[in-house]
Design a protein around this motif. Structure first.
Motif, PDB file in Angstrom:
ATOM      1  N   GLY A 769     -56.113 109.547 -41.643  1.00 47.85           N
ATOM      2  CA  GLY A 769     -56.381 108.477 -42.586  1.00 47.85           C
ATOM      3  C   GLY A 769     -57.755 107.871 -42.418  1.00 47.85           C
ATOM      4  O   GLY A 769     -58.653 108.448 -41.792  1.00 47.85           O
ATOM      5  N   ASP A 770     -57.904 106.639 -42.979  1.00 41.07           N
ATOM      6  CA  ASP A 770     -59.206 105.976 -42.988  1.00 41.07           C
ATOM      7  C   ASP A 770     -59.638 105.518 -41.602  1.00 41.07           C
ATOM      8  O   ASP A 770     -60.835 105.313 -41.357  1.00 41.07           O
ATOM      9  N   LEU A 771     -58.689 105.351 -40.696  1.00 42.84           N
ATOM     10  CA  LEU A 771     -59.055 104.856 -39.373  1.00 42.84           C
ATOM     11  C   LEU A 771     -59.670 105.943 -38.496  1.00 42.84           C
ATOM     12  O   LEU A 771     -60.353 105.637 -37.518  1.00 42.84           O
ATOM     13  N   LEU A 772     -59.416 107.220 -38.817  1.00 42.29           N
ATOM     14  CA  LEU A 772     -59.981 108.310 -38.017  1.00 42.29           C
ATOM     15  C   LEU A 772     -61.447 108.514 -38.408  1.00 42.29           C
ATOM     16  O   LEU A 772     -61.755 108.926 -39.517  1.00 42.29           O
ATOM     17  N   GLU A 773     -62.337 108.202 -37.486  1.00 44.84           N
ATOM     18  CA  GLU A 773     -63.767 108.293 -37.765  1.00 44.84           C
ATOM     19  C   GLU A 773     -64.330 109.670 -37.448  1.00 44.84           C
ATOM     20  O   GLU A 773     -65.239 110.146 -38.120  1.00 44.84           O
ATOM     21  N   ASP A 774     -63.777 110.365 -36.431  1.00 39.56           N
ATOM     22  CA  ASP A 774     -64.311 111.663 -36.048  1.00 39.56           C
ATOM     23  C   ASP A 774     -63.258 112.439 -35.274  1.00 39.56           C
ATOM     24  O   ASP A 774     -62.476 111.842 -34.519  1.00 39.56           O
ATOM     25  N   ALA A 775     -63.245 113.768 -35.489  1.00 48.26           N
ATOM     26  CA  ALA A 775     -62.370 114.671 -34.736  1.00 48.26           C
ATOM     27  C   ALA A 775     -63.209 115.866 -34.310  1.00 48.26           C
ATOM     28  O   ALA A 775     -63.774 116.551 -35.164  1.00 48.26           O
ATOM     29  N   ARG A 776     -63.259 116.097 -32.979  1.00 48.52           N
ATOM     30  CA  ARG A 776     -64.125 117.154 -32.479  1.00 48.52           C
ATOM     31  C   ARG A 776     -63.369 118.015 -31.484  1.00 48.52           C
ATOM     32  O   ARG A 776     -62.745 117.518 -30.538  1.00 48.52           O
ATOM     33  N   LEU A 777     -63.402 119.346 -31.712  1.00 49.38           N
ATOM     34  CA  LEU A 777     -62.794 120.290 -30.780  1.00 49.38           C
ATOM     35  C   LEU A 777     -63.692 120.414 -29.556  1.00 49.38           C
ATOM     36  O   LEU A 777     -64.883 120.702 -29.687  1.00 49.38           O
ATOM     37  N   PHE A 778     -63.101 120.230 -28.346  1.00 53.50           N
ATOM     38  CA  PHE A 778     -63.932 120.327 -27.156  1.00 53.50           C
ATOM     39  C   PHE A 778     -63.422 121.346 -26.143  1.00 53.50           C
ATOM     40  O   PHE A 778     -64.091 121.635 -25.165  1.00 53.50           O
ATOM     41  N   ASP A 779     -62.231 121.957 -26.392  1.00 54.87           N
ATOM     42  CA  ASP A 779     -61.754 122.950 -25.433  1.00 54.87           C
ATOM     43  C   ASP A 779     -60.742 123.868 -26.118  1.00 54.87           C
ATOM     44  O   ASP A 779     -59.942 123.410 -26.969  1.00 54.87           O
ATOM     45  N   VAL A 780     -60.786 125.129 -25.734  1.00 60.11           N
ATOM     46  CA  VAL A 780     -59.814 126.130 -26.181  1.00 60.11           C
ATOM     47  C   VAL A 780     -59.322 126.862 -24.941  1.00 60.11           C
ATOM     48  O   VAL A 780     -60.133 127.348 -24.138  1.00 60.11           O
ATOM     49  N   TYR A 781     -57.958 126.944 -24.783  1.00 60.78           N
ATOM     50  CA  TYR A 781     -57.398 127.569 -23.575  1.00 60.78           C
ATOM     51  C   TYR A 781     -56.319 128.553 -23.976  1.00 60.78           C
ATOM     52  O   TYR A 781     -55.491 128.270 -24.852  1.00 60.78           O
ATOM     53  N   THR A 782     -56.350 129.738 -23.365  1.00 58.43           N
ATOM     54  CA  THR A 782     -55.282 130.731 -23.514  1.00 58.43           C
ATOM     55  C   THR A 782     -54.848 131.175 -22.126  1.00 58.43           C
ATOM     56  O   THR A 782     -55.663 131.288 -21.206  1.00 58.43           O
ATOM     57  N   GLY A 783     -53.561 131.403 -21.963  1.00 56.55           N
ATOM     58  CA  GLY A 783     -53.063 131.823 -20.657  1.00 56.55           C
ATOM     59  C   GLY A 783     -51.566 131.690 -20.578  1.00 56.55           C
ATOM     60  O   GLY A 783     -50.868 131.386 -21.566  1.00 56.55           O
ATOM     61  N   GLU A 784     -51.013 131.926 -19.362  1.00 57.41           N
ATOM     62  CA  GLU A 784     -49.566 131.924 -19.166  1.00 57.41           C
ATOM     63  C   GLU A 784     -48.951 130.559 -19.451  1.00 57.41           C
ATOM     64  O   GLU A 784     -47.808 130.456 -19.901  1.00 57.41           O
ATOM     65  N   GLN A 785     -49.696 129.487 -19.227  1.00 55.90           N
ATOM     66  CA  GLN A 785     -49.134 128.151 -19.367  1.00 55.90           C
ATOM     67  C   GLN A 785     -48.806 127.799 -20.819  1.00 55.90           C
ATOM     68  O   GLN A 785     -47.982 126.942 -21.070  1.00 55.90           O
ATOM     69  N   VAL A 786     -49.476 128.452 -21.765  1.00 58.48           N
ATOM     70  CA  VAL A 786     -49.193 128.155 -23.173  1.00 58.48           C
ATOM     71  C   VAL A 786     -48.405 129.263 -23.835  1.00 58.48           C
ATOM     72  O   VAL A 786     -48.003 129.126 -24.998  1.00 58.48           O
ATOM     73  N   GLY A 787     -48.211 130.375 -23.130  1.00 60.09           N
ATOM     74  CA  GLY A 787     -47.415 131.463 -23.678  1.00 60.09           C
ATOM     75  C   GLY A 787     -48.243 132.510 -24.380  1.00 60.09           C
ATOM     76  O   GLY A 787     -49.370 132.265 -24.823  1.00 60.09           O
ATOM     77  N   GLU A 788     -47.652 133.704 -24.499  1.00 52.61           N
ATOM     78  CA  GLU A 788     -48.340 134.831 -25.135  1.00 52.61           C
ATOM     79  C   GLU A 788     -48.448 134.589 -26.639  1.00 52.61           C
ATOM     80  O   GLU A 788     -47.504 134.140 -27.292  1.00 52.61           O
ATOM     81  N   GLY A 789     -49.616 134.890 -27.198  1.00 49.90           N
ATOM     82  CA  GLY A 789     -49.853 134.704 -28.620  1.00 49.90           C
ATOM     83  C   GLY A 789     -50.116 133.274 -29.009  1.00 49.90           C
ATOM     84  O   GLY A 789     -50.149 132.949 -30.195  1.00 49.90           O
ATOM     85  N   LYS A 790     -50.298 132.417 -28.014  1.00 46.00           N
ATOM     86  CA  LYS A 790     -50.566 131.004 -28.265  1.00 46.00           C
ATOM     87  C   LYS A 790     -51.927 130.642 -27.673  1.00 46.00           C
ATOM     88  O   LYS A 790     -52.479 131.342 -26.830  1.00 46.00           O
ATOM     89  N   ARG A 791     -52.447 129.481 -28.098  1.00 44.61           N
ATOM     90  CA  ARG A 791     -53.656 128.934 -27.505  1.00 44.61           C
ATOM     91  C   ARG A 791     -53.609 127.408 -27.602  1.00 44.61           C
ATOM     92  O   ARG A 791     -52.982 126.849 -28.516  1.00 44.61           O
ATOM     93  N   SER A 792     -54.273 126.782 -26.668  1.00 42.75           N
ATOM     94  CA  SER A 792     -54.319 125.328 -26.626  1.00 42.75           C
ATOM     95  C   SER A 792     -55.648 124.862 -27.187  1.00 42.75           C
ATOM     96  O   SER A 792     -56.711 125.317 -26.756  1.00 42.75           O
ATOM     97  N   LEU A 793     -55.590 123.932 -28.149  1.00 42.44           N
ATOM     98  CA  LEU A 793     -56.769 123.371 -28.785  1.00 42.44           C
ATOM     99  C   LEU A 793     -56.848 121.895 -28.443  1.00 42.44           C
ATOM    100  O   LEU A 793     -55.955 121.116 -28.806  1.00 42.44           O
ATOM    101  N   ALA A 794     -57.900 121.500 -27.733  1.00 45.81           N
ATOM    102  CA  ALA A 794     -58.062 120.104 -27.317  1.00 45.81           C
ATOM    103  C   ALA A 794     -59.088 119.439 -28.227  1.00 45.81           C
ATOM    104  O   ALA A 794     -60.218 119.918 -28.364  1.00 45.81           O
ATOM    105  N   PHE A 795     -58.645 118.303 -28.841  1.00 43.74           N
ATOM    106  CA  PHE A 795     -59.514 117.558 -29.751  1.00 43.74           C
ATOM    107  C   PHE A 795     -59.773 116.165 -29.191  1.00 43.74           C
ATOM    108  O   PHE A 795     -58.881 115.527 -28.604  1.00 43.74           O
ATOM    109  N   SER A 796     -61.006 115.691 -29.406  1.00 45.90           N
ATOM    110  CA  SER A 796     -61.355 114.306 -29.089  1.00 45.90           C
ATOM    111  C   SER A 796     -61.376 113.540 -30.391  1.00 45.90           C
ATOM    112  O   SER A 796     -62.126 113.883 -31.319  1.00 45.90           O
ATOM    113  N   LEU A 797     -60.522 112.475 -30.474  1.00 47.25           N
ATOM    114  CA  LEU A 797     -60.402 111.686 -31.701  1.00 47.25           C
ATOM    115  C   LEU A 797     -61.023 110.316 -31.491  1.00 47.25           C
ATOM    116  O   LEU A 797     -60.837 109.683 -30.424  1.00 47.25           O
TER     117      LEU A 797
END
Length: 832
Positions: A769-797
């Motif tokens: 919405g209007d309160l969100l001023e910025d969203a930026r991707l700062f990390d991408v992780y793949t591995g056993e902790q997130v499972g096969e065929g998955k990836r973790s996307l970290a955003f700074s809001l």
């Protein structure tokens, strides 16, 4: 054109005390370019004429050497009479009894060359016998200067005889002013500059042409507009060329040969009309002027055998070609040491034909140089008469009765201009009578009258030697030129009120500045491309980008097309930089491309003798292809260099995408990035750039085969965007900066690896919405902790309210809304 001041003074009454420098300045004032003002070098010490009394040949050396006894007259030196001098000389072009110029010991020649008595070749040499080059009179150093018999007595001071107090002025004559390749034309310009009296050397009574002196048939009246002959018989072939004529030829850069040849060259330099001399006894039947036949050959005066082209204009007799018209004569009719019967020819040749012949045979000559610049079509009879009279005066010849004169030249047409037109064009009030006076000075016949509306006009008949005067603007230029361009004030016109740059122009500047501010370097490569480039790009045969516009006269034969993309030019710039050791590049270009449609019609040829009609202009505009404005960038090597601060980073596809985003932000539009596929980009590393549902460009890493084919660095990336396809935002709201602090939250989402990051980011922005001023991707992780065929996307809001301090609860609710929409659209969930 080189000419001595003394020659000009024969035809124009220069003001007393006029210096060569003032003459050069006068030439510049009337629009001629002076390349050099060269005084004949000063000679000090004894420089005298001498007579060769005896020649002893010295044969004991590798080259022939002569030991000469030279009579230098009854000179007095230190109270003693100078006896004949013994001088060593290696030249072979003189004999006993010849009159020469000798520099005696103590003389200093041009260039600081001091003469002294010295021993050489086993003999004592008491001076030097001088050549033309050593005296500064010309460039010929093939032999020594031999003066005509009776020119001077031994012991006479050679300075006055040689005219060493003279000055040579060299001018660069532009192609439109061929009449200035003569003393006649230059003296007339000088007379105009000084408002001095002028004597035309071509004002000769030639009489009426009665009987033809020799039969002539002109088959090509377009190529040869006039052909005139005059015959001289009884010429004494041993008659020397008078010294004054030889001197003028040498100072003009022409080597004297024989009286008949020297006279034709002198008349050419004097009047501006080239002549040619035939040995009449060598001619076989009537002369014919025609185009050459395929396979015909001609041996020219330079000793070369030339195969003629059907476009060549030649002079023939019954034996075949005997002269390359307007360029060079043939060897078979050459004037020799035994010629007594001379047929003089002066013709008016079509300039373009002579220019093509001279260039085709790589045979530039003084004659062709003048003919291709237009010569006076009324001059042939006068030029021939002058040459014939000189042969009579100095060669004891007789002029045969009659003159052959075939054809009639094209003469200039009258031109009418308003009397005050030069004043209006220059913005200067020149005063009464200036226009008529100046036009009369250049040779126009003037008639002043009135037009139907009562305006005073001048009707000018241009002189025959000014073929460049065809329009009223030409006459205006003559008046302004002779009055002096320096008299025209340099006043800038007032700038009309305007609205400044258009919105499209402002956007172009803003986009270019934005790219430059983010570390990109602008280049301006050539827009031409080779057809083989599209093969290197890997384009399909039916790809519309292969449809280009071909140039009729390309600067490079290998690059004859205008491309519909900026990438080829940028890739050329990369190649040049890499070849010079620059590998870390971020280059961009903003420019138009050419994109013809499938049914593009060729542009029509518009008339040049009138203004095109509105319908013709509309047809021309309709034939123009689309030329949208594109912006493109290319990246190679390191985008961030390594240093003490840490490791560097190689440029990759994300830099190309970010450059596109920079362009979009500068243009004030929102850019959507999605996976795409288009040559020459790598299929798995190509981004499709959209504004709404419209594809406006592509960005990413280039295909390895394209990189190899074009010789680019590995992993090169590029971006190209159609700037004209972006919505034009004319008025942009100024940004509002909130004075309240932000709330910073980070979230990590687990999504399927096939889900594009752009879709996740778009869902976060929409849900926040209007309160969100910025969203930026700062990390991408793949591995056993997130499972096969998955990836973790970290955003700074970053959340912020414009009118209050945002609470943690409000920011949390906005974050939760964003996560809910992400889960709905993409299936991504919060990582635990």
């Amino acid at each position: 054109m080189r000419i001595p001041v003394s020659w000009l003074a024969d035809h124009v009454a220069l003001p007393e005390g006029t210096t060569p420098e003032q003459i050069a300045e006068a030439f510049v004032r009337v629009g001629l370019e002076v390349e050099e003002v060269r005084p004949l070098a000063e000679v000090t010490g004894p420089l005298v004429t001498g007579r060769v009394m005896e020649i002893e040949e010295l044969t004991d050396f590798k080259k022939p050497i002569r030991y000469c006894t030279v009579d230098v007259g009854n000179l007095e030196e230190d109270g003693e009479t100078v006896k004949p001098q013994m001088i060593i000389c290696g030249a072979r072009n003189f004999r006993e009894g010849d009159t020469i110029v000798a520099a005696l010991p103590g003389c200093v020649l041009p260039g600081g060359f001091a003469i002294s008595e010295r021993k050489t070749y086993g003999r004592m040499s008491q001076g030097m016998i001088c050549s033309v080059a050593e005296l500064g009179l010309g460039d010929d150093h093939s032999g020594i200067l031999v003066l005509p018999s009776g020119t001077a007595q031994p012991g006479d001071d050679a300075r006055e005889l040689l005219g060493l107090d003279d000055t040579v002025i060299e001018l660069a004559v532009t192609p439109d002013r061929g009449y200035c390749l003569s003393a006649r034309g230059l003296a007339r310009e000088l007379a105009c500059a000084f408002d001095a009296d002028y004597r035309d050397p071509a004002m000769i009574d030639v009489g009426e042409a009665d009987d033809a002196v020799y039969p002539v048939h002109v088959e090509d009246l377009e190529g040869c507009r006039r052909f005139v002959l005059r015959r001289v018989t009884g010429l004494d072939p041993t008659s020397p060329t008078p010294w004054w004529m030889r001197r003028r030829l040498m100072l003009a850069g022409i080597r004297p040969i024989s009286l008949a040849v020297d006279v034709t060259n002198y008349v050419m330099l004097e009047t501006g009309h080239p002549l040619h001399a035939f040995d009449t006894t060598t001619l076989r039947g009537a002369l014919v002027v025609r185009r050459a036949n395929a396979g015909e050959k001609l041996s020219t005066l330079d000793g070369a055998s030339r195969e003629l082209d059907p476009d060549d204009l030649i002079i023939c007799d019954d034996s075949g070609p005997i002269s390359l018209a307007g360029v060079m004569g043939g060897a078979s009719t050459e004037i020799t040491d035994s010629t007594t019967d001379v047929l003089l020819e002066a013709a008016n040749w079509e300039p373009a034909t002579i220019a093509r012949v001279a260039r085709r045979h790589k045979l530039p000559s003084e004659a062709s140089r003048r003919f291709e610049r237009l010569v006076d079509p009324a001059l042939p009879p006068a030029a021939l008469e002058l040459a014939a009279q000189l042969l009579v005066r100095y060669g004891d010849a007789q002029i045969e009765r009659g003159r052959t004169d075939v054809g009639r030249p094209l003469l200039p047409l009258p031109i009418t201009i308003p009397l005050a037109l030069p004043d209006r064009v220059a913005g200067v009030n020149y005063g009464r009578g200036v226009t008529a006076r100046r036009l009369s000075q250049i040779g126009c016949r003037i008639e002043v009258g009135s037009s139907e509306d009562g305006t005073a006009v001048v009707v000018a008949d241009p002189p025959t030697w000014r073929g460049d005067l065809n329009l009223p603007a030409d006459l205006v230029e003559e008046v302004l030129r002779l009055e002096g361009y320096h008299t025209i004030p340099s006043v800038l016109p007032p700038a009309p009120a305007g609205r400044g740059l258009t919105a499209a122009q402002r956007r172009r500047r803003t986009v270019s500045r934005a790219l430059a501010a983010t570390g990109h370097v602008e280049v301006l490569p050539m827009p031409f491309v080779s057809p083989q480039t599209w093969d290197a790009f890997g384009l399909a045969e039916d790809d519309p980008r292969r449809r280009t516009v071909s140039l009729l006269n390309p600067l490079e034969a290998e690059r004859p097309e205008l491309a519909g993309t900026l990438l080829p030019g940028l890739f050329d710039a990369v190649q040049r930089n890499v070849s010079r050791g620059m590998r870390d590049l971020a280059l961009y270009q903003v420019g138009q491309v050419v994109q013809p449609d499938e049914h593009q019609v060729p542009a029509p040829d518009l008339p040049v003798d009138r203004r095109p009609t509105d319908a013709e202009l509309a047809t021309l505009l309709a034939a123009l292809p689309k030329q949208p404005l594109h912006v493109a960038a290319v990246f190679t090597g390191q985008r961030e260099r390594a240093g003490w601060w840490g490791k560097g980073r190689a440029a990759n596809w994300s830099d190309a995408v970010e450059a596109a985003r920079t362009v979009a932000r500068a243009a004030g539009v929102e850019l959507t990035v999605a996976a795409g596929e288009l040559a020459p980009w790598h299929p798995g590393r190509c981004a499709e750039l959209r504004v709404g549902d419209t594809v406006v460009g592509h960005a990413g890493e280039l295909h390895p085969k394209v990189v190899e084919a074009l010789g680019l660095p590995a992993r090169a990336c590029a971006m190209e965007l159609d700037l004209d396809a972006l919505p034009l935002i004319d008025e942009r709201p100024s940004p509002v900066v909130s004075p309240y602090p932000p709330v910073l939250l980070d979230v990590a989402l687990v999504a399927d690896a096939a889900v594009p990051v752009a879709d996740v980011a778009a869902a976060i922005v929409a849900g926040g919405g209007d309160l969100l001023e910025d969203a930026r991707l700062f990390d991408v992780y793949t591995g056993e902790q997130v499972g096969e065929g998955k990836r973790s996307l970290a955003f700074s809001l970053r959340f912020r309210a414009p009118d209050r301090t945002l609470t943690a609860e409000e920011a949390g609710r906005a974050r939760d809304a964003a996560l809910a929409l992400v889960a709905e659209r993409t299936g991504a969930a919060l990582r635990v």
